[in-house]
Design a protein around this motif. Structure first.
Motif, PDB file in Angstrom:
ATOM      1  N   LYS A 158      24.842 -21.080 -31.529  1.00  0.00           N
ATOM      2  CA  LYS A 158      25.672 -22.074 -30.837  1.00  0.00           C
ATOM      3  C   LYS A 158      24.866 -23.204 -30.221  1.00  0.00           C
ATOM      4  O   LYS A 158      25.397 -24.275 -29.965  1.00  0.00           O
ATOM      5  CB  LYS A 158      26.605 -21.413 -29.826  1.00  0.00           C
ATOM      6  CG  LYS A 158      25.956 -20.650 -28.711  1.00  0.00           C
ATOM      7  CD  LYS A 158      27.040 -20.125 -27.768  1.00  0.00           C
ATOM      8  CE  LYS A 158      26.478 -19.251 -26.676  1.00  0.00           C
ATOM      9  NZ  LYS A 158      25.963 -17.952 -27.159  1.00  0.00           N
ATOM     10  N   SER A 159      23.571 -23.005 -30.014  1.00  0.00           N
ATOM     11  CA  SER A 159      22.766 -24.100 -29.447  1.00  0.00           C
ATOM     12  C   SER A 159      22.644 -25.282 -30.411  1.00  0.00           C
ATOM     13  O   SER A 159      22.317 -26.386 -29.993  1.00  0.00           O
ATOM     14  CB  SER A 159      21.370 -23.590 -29.064  1.00  0.00           C
ATOM     15  OG  SER A 159      20.668 -23.188 -30.208  1.00  0.00           O
ATOM     16  N   PHE A 160      22.915 -25.073 -31.702  1.00  0.00           N
ATOM     17  CA  PHE A 160      22.894 -26.188 -32.662  1.00  0.00           C
ATOM     18  C   PHE A 160      24.262 -26.856 -32.781  1.00  0.00           C
ATOM     19  O   PHE A 160      24.393 -27.943 -33.319  1.00  0.00           O
ATOM     20  CB  PHE A 160      22.465 -25.707 -34.053  1.00  0.00           C
ATOM     21  CG  PHE A 160      21.120 -25.044 -34.053  1.00  0.00           C
ATOM     22  CD1 PHE A 160      20.011 -25.692 -33.532  1.00  0.00           C
ATOM     23  CD2 PHE A 160      20.968 -23.768 -34.570  1.00  0.00           C
ATOM     24  CE1 PHE A 160      18.764 -25.083 -33.518  1.00  0.00           C
ATOM     25  CE2 PHE A 160      19.727 -23.146 -34.559  1.00  0.00           C
ATOM     26  CZ  PHE A 160      18.626 -23.807 -34.029  1.00  0.00           C
ATOM     27  N   VAL A 161      25.279 -26.136 -32.312  1.00  0.00           N
ATOM     28  CA  VAL A 161      26.654 -26.606 -32.492  1.00  0.00           C
ATOM     29  C   VAL A 161      27.141 -27.361 -31.258  1.00  0.00           C
ATOM     30  O   VAL A 161      27.575 -28.504 -31.347  1.00  0.00           O
ATOM     31  CB  VAL A 161      27.584 -25.406 -32.804  1.00  0.00           C
ATOM     32  CG1 VAL A 161      29.041 -25.847 -32.836  1.00  0.00           C
ATOM     33  CG2 VAL A 161      27.172 -24.752 -34.119  1.00  0.00           C
ATOM     34  N   SER A 162      27.039 -26.699 -30.094  1.00  0.00           N
ATOM     35  CA  SER A 162      27.612 -27.314 -28.899  1.00  0.00           C
ATOM     36  C   SER A 162      26.573 -27.517 -27.811  1.00  0.00           C
ATOM     37  O   SER A 162      25.538 -26.870 -27.775  1.00  0.00           O
ATOM     38  CB  SER A 162      28.758 -26.452 -28.364  1.00  0.00           C
ATOM     39  OG  SER A 162      28.348 -25.109 -28.235  1.00  0.00           O
ATOM     40  N   SER A 163      26.872 -28.438 -26.959  1.00  0.00           N
ATOM     41  CA  SER A 163      26.076 -28.677 -25.757  1.00  0.00           C
ATOM     42  C   SER A 163      27.051 -29.408 -24.849  1.00  0.00           C
ATOM     43  O   SER A 163      28.248 -29.200 -24.955  1.00  0.00           O
ATOM     44  CB  SER A 163      24.872 -29.552 -26.063  1.00  0.00           C
ATOM     45  OG  SER A 163      25.323 -30.820 -26.476  1.00  0.00           O
ATOM     46  N   ASP A 164      26.582 -30.313 -24.015  1.00  0.00           N
ATOM     47  CA  ASP A 164      27.556 -31.065 -23.223  1.00  0.00           C
ATOM     48  C   ASP A 164      28.089 -32.267 -23.997  1.00  0.00           C
ATOM     49  O   ASP A 164      28.815 -33.085 -23.461  1.00  0.00           O
ATOM     50  CB  ASP A 164      26.967 -31.477 -21.869  1.00  0.00           C
ATOM     51  CG  ASP A 164      25.560 -32.033 -22.006  1.00  0.00           C
ATOM     52  OD1 ASP A 164      25.097 -32.209 -23.153  1.00  0.00           O
ATOM     53  OD2 ASP A 164      24.927 -32.284 -20.966  1.00  0.00           O
TER      54      ASP A 164
END
Ligand code: C2E
Ligand code: MG
Ligand code: MG
Ligand code: MG
Length: 285
Positions: free
Chosen positions: A207-213
């Protein structure tokens, strides 16, 4: 002055160590108690086709209902469970609960939703997981192809030093018809050669590649590279952590077919998930 601040640092360090140790012992006691007193719960987060959001299965996520403090996050207690060996009985509890769910679904006529459980490599190294799985699934009359096992990419790499022990156990699982998913993919530095040798059916884009702020995909190039790689190895791809419509669209544009994330649903109780499974898609709340 220098001496004093040095001393302060040491005091600070030991103070911290003590609370860490205390926290560890506290959690260990708590986990034993939780196992004996039915304080765990297994929630289910839907996995769906990016196009049309049709549910294809669920990831099982462990929850610890803890008195006044509410829920304790698995991110906090799984590491302690691993250090103390409690991960073995806890993992068996997860497995049998997931099989109970599948059995109840069978009775409701839901036969096409798989459940993926997270498995620690320590469970595999302990050597009884596959036997437990066989006997529990058999006892519940659950067909193996509805069960999936998720193991993190990072922990697979530990497996190399264990002379392929983890890899052998995973091959046994696969032999039973169980799908293997590599979780948190892209964060563990595995080589393509290793992946090729490795028996797996699914990769989950971390998920760190997909979403962030941000609204958009956080790392579109990395997502694209993983999708291409998976395709050429004939593996399925699931993107985790999809939070916005833009991320969903961008993933679709780069050829990803499946996803999971708060945009469509948070982890659900078994009852809520059953409504989803019956409807085949998000049920009107
Ligand atoms: P994981 O297997 O990578 O699970 C995905 C985590 O991402 C879950 O956190 C889930 O609630 C969260 N998540 C899902 N969608 C989104 C989203 O759109 N945005 C964000 N920011 N997060 C999202 P959770 O439930 O707190 O679990 C954390 C980790 O604990 C899991 O990561 C897994 O490694 C571990 N874990 C959970 N249950 C078990 C279990 O039964 N056994 C073992 N060994 N580990 C478990
Ligand atoms: Mg997972
Ligand atoms: Mg993950
Ligand atoms: Mg994770």
């Amino acid at each position: 002055e220098a001496k004093r601040s040095g001393l302060n640092k040491v005091q600070c360090f030991t103070a911290n160590l003590q609370t860490q140790l205390e926290k560890h012992l506290y959690l260990e006691k708590g986990l034993r108690y939780a196992l004996e007193n039915d304080q765990f719960d297994l929630h289910l987060q839907p996995q769906w086709t990016l196009e049309g959001q049709k549910v294809i299965g669920f990831e099982a996520l462990l929850r610890w209902r803890y008195g006044a403090e509410g829920m304790v996050s698995p991110a906090d207690f799984i590491p302690v469970a691993e250090k103390t060996g409690l991960i073995v009985p806890i993992g068996e509890w997860v497995l049998s609960r997931a099989c109970q769910y599948l059995k109840e679904w069978q009775l409701l006529g839901i036969n096409n939703c798989r459940i993926a459980i997270n498995v620690s490599p320590l469970q595999l190294k302990a050597g009884k997981f596959v036997d437990a799985l066989e006997s529990i699934a058999l006892a519940e009359g659950v067909s193996a192809d509805l069960l999936e096992v998720e193991i993190t990419e990072e922990s697979l790499l530990d497996g190399i030093e264990e002379h392929g022990r983890v890899s052998t156990e995973l091959s046994r699982l696969r032999g039973l018809g169980i799908k293997i998913a590599i979780d948190d993919f892209g964060t563990g530095y595995s080589s393509l050669r290793y992946l090729r040798q490795f028996p797996a059916d699914v990769v989950k884009i971390d998920k760190s590649f997909v979403s962030s702020d941000r609204e958009e995909l956080f790392e579109p190039d990395i997502c694209k590279a993983i999708v291409t790689m998976a395709e050429s190895l004939s593996m399925e791809v699931i993107a985790e952590g999809i939070e916005t419509p833009t991320q969903l669209l961008e993933l679709q544009q780069l050829g990803c077919l499946l996803g999971q994330g708060f945009l469509v649903s948070r982890p659900l109780t078994f009852e809520e998930a059953s409504q989803w499974a019956l409807a085949g898609r998000p049920s009107p709340a």
